[in-house]
Motif scaffolding. Structure first.
Motif, PDB file in Angstrom:
ATOM      1  N   GLU A   1       7.145  11.840  -1.556  1.00 37.63           N
ATOM      2  CA  GLU A   1       6.246  12.976  -1.784  1.00 37.63           C
ATOM      3  C   GLU A   1       5.158  12.647  -2.790  1.00 37.63           C
ATOM      4  O   GLU A   1       3.974  12.852  -2.534  1.00 37.63           O
ATOM      5  CB  GLU A   1       7.042  14.195  -2.254  1.00 37.63           C
ATOM      6  N   THR A   2       5.552  12.131  -3.955  1.00 36.67           N
ATOM      7  CA  THR A   2       4.596  11.919  -5.043  1.00 36.67           C
ATOM      8  C   THR A   2       4.029  10.505  -5.075  1.00 36.67           C
ATOM      9  O   THR A   2       3.016  10.266  -5.736  1.00 36.67           O
ATOM     10  CB  THR A   2       5.272  12.193  -6.396  1.00 36.67           C
TER      11      THR A   2
ATOM     12  N   PRO B   1      -2.966  12.545   4.313  1.00 38.35           N
ATOM     13  CA  PRO B   1      -2.559  13.306   3.125  1.00 38.35           C
ATOM     14  C   PRO B   1      -3.429  14.531   2.859  1.00 38.35           C
ATOM     15  O   PRO B   1      -2.987  15.475   2.201  1.00 38.35           O
ATOM     16  CB  PRO B   1      -2.672  12.276   1.996  1.00 38.35           C
ATOM     17  N   ASP B   2      -4.646  14.522   3.391  1.00 31.50           N
ATOM     18  CA  ASP B   2      -5.549  15.669   3.227  1.00 31.50           C
ATOM     19  C   ASP B   2      -5.465  16.635   4.395  1.00 31.50           C
ATOM     20  O   ASP B   2      -6.227  17.608   4.463  1.00 31.50           O
ATOM     21  CB  ASP B   2      -6.992  15.185   3.045  1.00 31.50           C
TER      22      ASP B   2
ATOM     23  N   ILE C   1       0.861  -1.195   0.000  1.00 32.45           N
ATOM     24  CA  ILE C   1       0.000   0.000   0.000  1.00 32.45           C
ATOM     25  C   ILE C   1       0.894   1.240   0.000  1.00 32.45           C
ATOM     26  O   ILE C   1       1.222   1.790   1.066  1.00 32.45           O
ATOM     27  CB  ILE C   1      -0.924   0.023   1.236  1.00 32.45           C
ATOM     28  N   PRO C   2       1.335   1.719  -1.172  1.00 31.37           N
ATOM     29  CA  PRO C   2       2.211   2.898  -1.215  1.00 31.37           C
ATOM     30  C   PRO C   2       1.603   4.119  -0.537  1.00 31.37           C
ATOM     31  O   PRO C   2       2.336   4.979  -0.024  1.00 31.37           O
ATOM     32  CB  PRO C   2       2.400   3.123  -2.722  1.00 31.37           C
ATOM     33  N   GLU C   3       0.278   4.204  -0.501  1.00 38.34           N
ATOM     34  CA  GLU C   3      -0.395   5.362   0.109  1.00 38.34           C
ATOM     35  C   GLU C   3      -0.073   5.511   1.583  1.00 38.34           C
ATOM     36  O   GLU C   3      -0.253   6.601   2.162  1.00 38.34           O
ATOM     37  CB  GLU C   3      -1.915   5.235  -0.077  1.00 38.34           C
ATOM     38  N   MET C   4       0.421   4.457   2.223  1.00 43.56           N
ATOM     39  CA  MET C   4       0.775   4.553   3.635  1.00 43.56           C
ATOM     40  C   MET C   4       1.838   5.618   3.872  1.00 43.56           C
ATOM     41  O   MET C   4       1.875   6.254   4.927  1.00 43.56           O
ATOM     42  CB  MET C   4       1.259   3.203   4.150  1.00 43.56           C
TER      43      MET C   4
END
Length: 245
Positions: free
Chosen positions: A203-204, A88-89, A60-63
């Motif tokens: 970051e991205t 992230p928000d 899960i890269p979003e972690m």
């Protein structure tokens, strides 16, 4: 006994939640298992055992877009303090079911949460060693070979060590030796074998496989040093690092 200093600590990083972004510290307590609170919280897959049960940014890269900071207030239940998590928000999360439900959205596996005990004498949810150290010299070397500036957060090291000019050497030469930093002492255990985690831009979240390929070509996938704790103590940014005699 100390020998001459070989460098100094220029950055300290702690990751209270495994595979989340972490926090930069000016000082940290070194316990028998590693940095106080480092990887003290983790997401796991209950159907698996051992190391494979951990859910990481490889799946899960979003972690990596969630940043965790350890609360300074001690818990009364012998667990590590709670963590403040910035999503992230920009929303603030606690280590609870609401966060679990949000992370669960990224996976079709059934995920649960672990929070380690303050009484633990074993390594927490860290990898092959209690503390991970990288050197600024190795970072510059791979930047030159890759042709790009590298965010050192890709390597998720606890200490960034700047070696003095007259002691530059390959990291492998430190294996089996001991570092004295502040009043703590570490034993350099092994090199860190790198995986696809470093291909993810913190970051991205974009992947760049060529970085892993370059480290494989020039360093046999080894980048950084794992250390175990010989003597507990406190380490500060700016502390000199000595080789123990």
């Amino acid at each position: 006994m100390k020998s001459k200093p070989v460098g100094e600590i220029v950055q300290i990083n702690r990751y209270p939640v495994k595979s989340f972004a972490g926090e930069s510290l000016s000082s940290v307590r070194i316990e028998s298992y590693g940095l106080y609170g480092d990887r003290s919280h983790a997401f796991v897959e209950n159907t698996k055992e051992g190391w494979s049960r951990f859910i990481t940014a490889r799946q899960i890269p979003e972690m990596l877009s969630y940043r965790a900071e350890l609360d300074n207030q001690l818990s009364s239940d012998f667990a590590f303090p709670q963590v403040k998590i910035t999503g992230p928000d920009g929303r603030i999360h606690q280590w609870n079911e609401h966060l679990l439900k949000e992370i669960q959205l990224f996976s079709d596996k059934v995920i649960s949460m672990e929070r380690y005990s303050l009484k633990s004498k074993e390594r927490l949810a860290v990898d092959d060693g209690s503390i991970l150290i990288i050197t600024s010299q190795s970072l510059r070397k791979i930047e030159q070979q890759w042709g790009k500036i590298i965010d050192n957060r890709r390597f998720r090291a606890n200490f960034l060590l700047s070696l003095y000019d007259d002691v530059y050497c390959d990291e492998s030469e430190f294996i089996g030796k001991r570092f004295i930093i502040g009043n703590a002492e570490l034993s350099i255990k092994s090199l860190c074998k790198r995986c696809s985690m470093i291909t993810i831009d913190p970051e991205t979240l974009e992947r760049e496989q060529t970085l892993l390929k370059k480290i494989q070509e020039s360093m046999n996938l080894n980048f950084g040093m794992y250390a175990d704790v010989v003597r507990v103590g406190t380490v500060n940014v700016g502390d000199q690092v000595y080789l123990a005699e």
